[in-house]
Design a protein around this motif. Sequence first.
Motif, PDB file in Angstrom:
ATOM      1  N   LYS A  60      37.941  35.787  54.636  1.00  0.00           N
ATOM      2  CA  LYS A  60      37.750  34.797  53.571  1.00  0.00           C
ATOM      3  C   LYS A  60      38.152  35.430  52.237  1.00  0.00           C
ATOM      4  CE  LYS A  60      35.611  31.520  55.973  1.00  0.00           C
ATOM      5  NZ  LYS A  60      35.897  30.103  55.937  1.00  0.00           N
ATOM      6  N   LYS A  61      38.369  34.564  51.233  1.00  0.00           N
ATOM      7  CA  LYS A  61      38.766  35.058  49.896  1.00  0.00           C
ATOM      8  C   LYS A  61      37.545  35.154  48.990  1.00  0.00           C
ATOM      9  CE  LYS A  61      43.399  34.915  49.307  1.00  0.00           C
ATOM     10  NZ  LYS A  61      43.884  36.199  48.926  1.00  0.00           N
ATOM     11  N   PHE A  62      37.627  36.047  48.006  1.00  0.00           N
ATOM     12  CA  PHE A  62      36.557  36.086  47.003  1.00  0.00           C
ATOM     13  C   PHE A  62      37.160  36.396  45.639  1.00  0.00           C
ATOM     14  CE2 PHE A  62      37.065  40.308  48.710  1.00  0.00           C
ATOM     15  CZ  PHE A  62      37.199  41.067  47.564  1.00  0.00           C
ATOM     16  N   TYR A  63      36.453  36.005  44.592  1.00  0.00           N
ATOM     17  CA  TYR A  63      36.871  36.311  43.223  1.00  0.00           C
ATOM     18  C   TYR A  63      35.679  36.900  42.485  1.00  0.00           C
ATOM     19  CZ  TYR A  63      40.391  33.175  44.904  1.00  0.00           C
ATOM     20  OH  TYR A  63      41.348  32.609  45.696  1.00  0.00           O
ATOM     21  N   PHE A  64      35.947  37.952  41.706  1.00  0.00           N
ATOM     22  CA  PHE A  64      34.870  38.579  40.925  1.00  0.00           C
ATOM     23  C   PHE A  64      34.801  37.958  39.542  1.00  0.00           C
ATOM     24  CE2 PHE A  64      35.367  42.405  43.711  1.00  0.00           C
ATOM     25  CZ  PHE A  64      34.050  42.490  44.100  1.00  0.00           C
ATOM     26  N   ILE A  65      33.586  37.607  39.145  1.00  0.00           N
ATOM     27  CA  ILE A  65      33.388  37.103  37.783  1.00  0.00           C
ATOM     28  C   ILE A  65      32.418  38.016  37.052  1.00  0.00           C
ATOM     29  CG2 ILE A  65      32.183  35.307  36.504  1.00  0.00           C
ATOM     30  CD1 ILE A  65      33.345  33.282  38.182  1.00  0.00           C
ATOM     31  N   ARG A  66      32.806  38.421  35.846  1.00  0.00           N
ATOM     32  CA  ARG A  66      31.841  39.119  34.985  1.00  0.00           C
ATOM     33  C   ARG A  66      31.328  38.046  34.028  1.00  0.00           C
ATOM     34  NH1 ARG A  66      29.327  40.701  31.021  1.00  0.00           N
ATOM     35  NH2 ARG A  66      29.260  42.865  30.309  1.00  0.00           N
ATOM     36  N   SER A  67      30.049  37.683  34.198  1.00  0.00           N
ATOM     37  CA  SER A  67      29.515  36.517  33.476  1.00  0.00           C
ATOM     38  C   SER A  67      28.857  36.897  32.138  1.00  0.00           C
ATOM     39  CB  SER A  67      28.492  35.799  34.364  1.00  0.00           C
ATOM     40  OG  SER A  67      27.401  36.662  34.582  1.00  0.00           O
TER      41      SER A  67
ATOM     42  N   ASP B 200      38.025  46.217  27.045  1.00  0.00           N
ATOM     43  CA  ASP B 200      37.155  47.306  27.499  1.00  0.00           C
ATOM     44  C   ASP B 200      36.259  46.846  28.641  1.00  0.00           C
ATOM     45  OD1 ASP B 200      38.279  48.922  25.652  1.00  0.00           O
ATOM     46  OD2 ASP B 200      36.605  48.898  24.224  1.00  0.00           O
ATOM     47  N   ILE B 201      35.690  45.642  28.487  1.00  0.00           N
ATOM     48  CA  ILE B 201      34.789  45.147  29.555  1.00  0.00           C
ATOM     49  C   ILE B 201      35.588  44.971  30.849  1.00  0.00           C
ATOM     50  CG2 ILE B 201      33.271  43.265  30.306  1.00  0.00           C
ATOM     51  CD1 ILE B 201      32.772  42.616  27.344  1.00  0.00           C
ATOM     52  N   ARG B 202      36.791  44.390  30.706  1.00  0.00           N
ATOM     53  CA  ARG B 202      37.609  44.140  31.904  1.00  0.00           C
ATOM     54  C   ARG B 202      37.972  45.470  32.587  1.00  0.00           C
ATOM     55  NH1 ARG B 202      41.161  41.108  29.733  1.00  0.00           N
ATOM     56  NH2 ARG B 202      40.252  39.097  30.207  1.00  0.00           N
ATOM     57  N   ASP B 203      38.432  46.429  31.763  1.00  0.00           N
ATOM     58  CA  ASP B 203      38.834  47.728  32.336  1.00  0.00           C
ATOM     59  C   ASP B 203      37.652  48.409  33.012  1.00  0.00           C
ATOM     60  OD1 ASP B 203      41.323  47.289  31.424  1.00  0.00           O
ATOM     61  OD2 ASP B 203      41.192  48.643  29.692  1.00  0.00           O
TER      62      ASP B 203
ATOM     63  N   VAL C 162      39.436  40.731  37.895  1.00  0.00           N
ATOM     64  CA  VAL C 162      38.110  40.414  37.360  1.00  0.00           C
ATOM     65  C   VAL C 162      38.283  39.329  36.311  1.00  0.00           C
ATOM     66  CG1 VAL C 162      36.141  41.309  36.071  1.00  0.00           C
ATOM     67  CG2 VAL C 162      37.256  42.744  37.760  1.00  0.00           C
ATOM     68  N   PHE C 163      37.432  38.334  36.338  1.00  0.00           N
ATOM     69  CA  PHE C 163      37.536  37.233  35.376  1.00  0.00           C
ATOM     70  C   PHE C 163      36.313  37.239  34.475  1.00  0.00           C
ATOM     71  CE2 PHE C 163      39.879  36.261  39.202  1.00  0.00           C
ATOM     72  CZ  PHE C 163      41.131  35.958  38.679  1.00  0.00           C
ATOM     73  N   LEU C 164      36.546  37.293  33.178  1.00  0.00           N
ATOM     74  CA  LEU C 164      35.439  37.304  32.220  1.00  0.00           C
ATOM     75  C   LEU C 164      35.113  35.862  31.862  1.00  0.00           C
ATOM     76  CD1 LEU C 164      36.627  40.142  29.775  1.00  0.00           C
ATOM     77  CD2 LEU C 164      35.656  40.340  32.054  1.00  0.00           C
TER      78      LEU C 164
ATOM     79  N   SER D 230      36.910  29.038  27.123  1.00  0.00           N
ATOM     80  CA  SER D 230      37.425  30.277  26.542  1.00  0.00           C
ATOM     81  C   SER D 230      37.487  31.373  27.607  1.00  0.00           C
ATOM     82  CB  SER D 230      36.514  30.748  25.414  1.00  0.00           C
ATOM     83  OG  SER D 230      36.455  29.751  24.437  1.00  0.00           O
ATOM     84  N   TYR D 231      37.930  32.536  27.209  1.00  0.00           N
ATOM     85  CA  TYR D 231      37.998  33.710  28.092  1.00  0.00           C
ATOM     86  C   TYR D 231      38.869  33.432  29.330  1.00  0.00           C
ATOM     87  CZ  TYR D 231      34.169  34.549  24.887  1.00  0.00           C
ATOM     88  OH  TYR D 231      33.420  34.649  23.757  1.00  0.00           O
TER      89      TYR D 231
END
Length: 396
Positions: free
Chosen positions: A153-160, A183-186, A202-204, A212-213
């Motif tokens: 299955k697929k997954f996506y990471f979110i930094r919330s 910086d947060i993304r890196d 990674v998606f902010l 936004s973002y």
Amino acid sequence: MAELGQEYDVIGPTELEEIKEALANKDLATAVREIQDYFEQQDRVELNIAVTGESGSGKSTFVNAFRGLEDEDEGSAPTGVVETTMEPKAYLHPEHVNVKVWDLPGIGTPNFKADKYLEQVGFQRYDFFVIVSSERFRECHVQLANEINKMKKKFYFIRSKIDCSISAESRKKSFNKEKTLNDIRDDCIRGLESIGVTSPDVFLISCFDLGSYDFSPLQETMNKSLPQFKKHLLMLALPNITLQINKKKKKELEADIWRVALISTAVAAVPDSDLSICVDILILVAVLIKYYRAFNLDEQSLQNLAERSGKPLKELKAVLKSPLHEEISQHVVKKLLSRKDNKTYIKYWLSKIPILGLLTAGPWSFVVVYRMLKTCLNELAEDAQNVIMAAFQSPV
Ligand SMILES: Nc1nc2c(ncn2[C@@H]2O[C@H](COP(=O)(O)OP(=O)(O)OP(=O)(O)O)[C@@H](O)[C@H]2O)c(=O)[nH]1
Ligand SMILES: [Mg+2]
């Protein structure tokens, strides 16, 4: 085709090929049946999105924002500062009930086991997973990601909660928004790489400011991996909050116009007595309602957007121009169809697709419907675009 005047009256090469192919080497009844099957399949398809992550990371808030809802709206997932989600629960999209966003229980408790967790939440049913983290990514996220991979299955990471991070950093004198986001993304990417994830995306995201973002890149990435009908459904169900999404919705709906025009003029055997053309009005009413919903122009969606953006509802409504805002009924559709058409269009279409001349309803009906749908789609897309600009002030 300068004499046609408007760019949307001209058929593009892809569309032309599709129409020719649909009508080639078969009788009209068969071609129409195939298009009807296509629409039935489109209506039947379901999309199941699983939202997971640690307790308190903002899963339920994301489930709501994704469906265009505020946390306290009717039908929204409960959110809060104490642990709230214990069982997987499906939340239906208010306008596209075939889109189910599943709010899963939190991960990362001391005895968390990714394989057991996936069994418990019934991983088979989901098209993909969204893993939400409000801080750094941790071991439990990677365990889960690896297990999801194993299940194909697929997954996506979110930094919330990016708004919180930005507001905390903005207290510093040397604050630079772009740099902080990078910086947060890196940091997230490095963290994920250090625990074995290769080239992570990674998606902010801020659920309080979804437009936004990284919401646009997130939806693009989700879309890429889905099969055609699911992609179509996801695109229409996305909250219409950026100009880019608005444009894509229009493109998605535009691609089916010739199909609608063909079946609506092929299944109507008797000409409408009020019109000189042969057309099934009910099909057109249903399609216009679909446009309306996809662009979030219904009263409830506008109300939600007004609350979210802090703009008065009246201000958002003031930019609406399409006559369809009054009501979408058989009567209104007939009025739209009775607009006088120029014979040049019919000649143009016949020159491109001579087989249209063999339609029982005649090329006239097809062309009138095609043009009416294109005009309505253009007007509604433009209204929706103006609503976005009015809500968020500047182009997003
Ligand atoms: N500022 C900010 N707060 C957020 C955001 N997303 C969620 N929150 C807040 O974070 C808290 C937890 O959010 P929930 O959505 O309930 O978290 P959850 O992951 O569903 O939590 P559990 O169901 O307990 O596992 C709530 O107070 C939300 O309002 C965000 O993007 N920005
Ligand atoms: Mg929750």
